[in-house]
Scaffold this active site. Structure first.
Site, PDB file in Angstrom:
ATOM      1  CD  GLU A 102      -4.912   0.525   3.433  1.00 40.90           C
ATOM      2  OE1 GLU A 102      -4.678  -0.530   4.035  1.00 40.90           O
ATOM      3  OE2 GLU A 102      -5.623   0.602   2.413  1.00 40.90           O
ATOM      4  NE  ARG A 155      -3.690  -2.335   0.028  1.00 42.23           N
ATOM      5  CZ  ARG A 155      -3.368  -3.362  -0.771  1.00 42.23           C
ATOM      6  NH1 ARG A 155      -2.371  -3.257  -1.645  1.00 42.23           N
ATOM      7  NH2 ARG A 155      -4.054  -4.469  -0.761  1.00 42.23           N
ATOM      8  CB  CYS A 196      -8.594  -1.309   4.868  1.00 41.36           C
ATOM      9  SG  CYS A 196      -9.374  -2.892   4.494  1.00 41.36           S
TER      10      CYS A 196
END
Ligand code: FAD
Length: 318
Positions: free
Chosen positions: A310, A191, A240
């Protein structure tokens, strides 16, 4: 002053004092003094060069699907939404076939085609475009509501495929103009990717493999079905919220700590996927931050794991 100078840039749409909640999938976000929407690469280059010394902390907006923007808002945002063109596949059939083709999908492993696409294009638009032309490689990411630029920055994906697998090269724009970089230079990780300082992604060349539209569609439907069965579809969220700790899943940890359904104001931990916070109505950014703090503290106390966000957070700097 800033406003008047920017008015001189052709093909630059300028909105002032709009609420950013309308531009995020969370439906949360305070006002922005100036929302700048370049319609051409040249307008974007001039805007970036102009802001470099005047508002160096300007923000770059893709499709707002991984963002929490503070209630007090931010000063200047560049939105790439109007830079959304998809080009024609560039290489002739066969020119990149062979082992390269084997990187994509599980199908007949057809010839690889490279497609140039601007950063503001939605991933779902590129996917629909590709399916119609029998080009495979993105279907594992069906349903991710991002822009191409945002998905490259975040190396968006699933356990089976991520942007790093399909990006051949990217065009980046900084204060001194635009240039192309090989995908490998972005040093993709979980990510994340590494970009040159003070630059943004403006286009990418994506490798796709020829396959039958029916087979691609089938795989896409499977991915979307599985997403719907595990994620809170149709709810306002930013995907998320926390990164998965090494060798563990943030969602599993949050669930095991009994936090599903925990609520602060209108922000709630999804009962379907514990790593999703959903906006049940009029959640504020403060509600979400307070809930994130509760989650982190509980997971640290009960499971001894530190959770790291995130999602990108804008406007929380003091
Ligand atoms: C329902 C839902 C499901 C999701 N599922 C997934 C999933 O399965 N896998 C996954 O990885 N993610 C998932 N996400 C998260 C999100 O879609 C991704 O992180 C996506 O890559 C963000 O793209 P964006 O264009 O919306 O970026 P934004 O949210 O607009 O921006 C995110 C960050 O990237 C920066 N950025 C955006 N575009 C550029 C650019 N062109 N140049 C430089 N910086 C830029 C922004 O400044 C910001 O810091 C999901 C989100 C939602 C709401």
């Amino acid at each position: 002053m800033l406003f008047n100078d920017l008015l001189r840039i052709a093909d630059l749409k300028i909105l002032s004092n709009v609420r950013l909640s309308a531009y995020t999938t969370f439906g949360i976000g305070g006002p922005v003094e100036l929302l700048l929407i370049p319609g051409t690469l040249s307008a974007l280059e001039q805007t970036v060069a102009y802001l470099e010394d005047r508002v160096p902390d300007y923000k770059v907006l893709g499709r707002g699907s991984n963002l929490l923007i503070s209630d007090r808002g931010v000063r200047v945002v560049i939105s790439l939404a109007s830079l959304d063109r998809i080009g024609v596949p560039v290489n002739a059939p066969g020119s990149l076939s062979g082992p390269e083709g084997a990187r994509h999908g599980d199908s007949a492993r057809g010839h690889v085609r490279t497609v140039e696409v601007q950063a503001g294009c939605r991933l779902t638009s590129l996917l629909s475009w590709a399916v119609k032309r029998g080009l495979s490689g993105l279907e594992g990411m069906a349903g991710i509501p991002s822009s191409i630029g945002g998905s490259i920055c975040m190396n968006a994906g699933t356990p089976s495929v991520c942007m790093a697998d399909v990006v051949e090269s990217v065009q980046v724009t900084g204060p001194s103009g635009s240039f192309w970089l090989d995908g490998k230079e972005l040093d993709f990780g979980y990510r994340k990717c590494t970009m040159p300082r003070r630059s943004l992604i403006t286009a990418a060349r994506i490798r796709l493999a020829e396959d039958s539209p029916d087979r691609i569609r089938e795989r896409m439907v499977r991915v979307i079905r599985s997403r719907r069965s595990t994620q809170p579809a149709g709810k306002k969220s930013a995907g998320c919220v926390f990164r998965n700790p090494e060798d563990d899943s943030a969602g599993r940890l949050i669930d095991r700590c009994g936090l599903k359904g925990t609520r602060v104001g209108d922000a709630a931990v999804s009962r379907k996927h514990a790593n999703f916070i959903i906006n049940c109505g009029r959640a504020t950014a403060s509600n979400v931050v307070e809930l994130m703090e509760q989650i982190s503290e509980t997971v640290l106390t009960m499971a001894g794991k530190t959770l790291v966000p995130e999602i990108s957070l804008w406007g929380f700097e003091s």
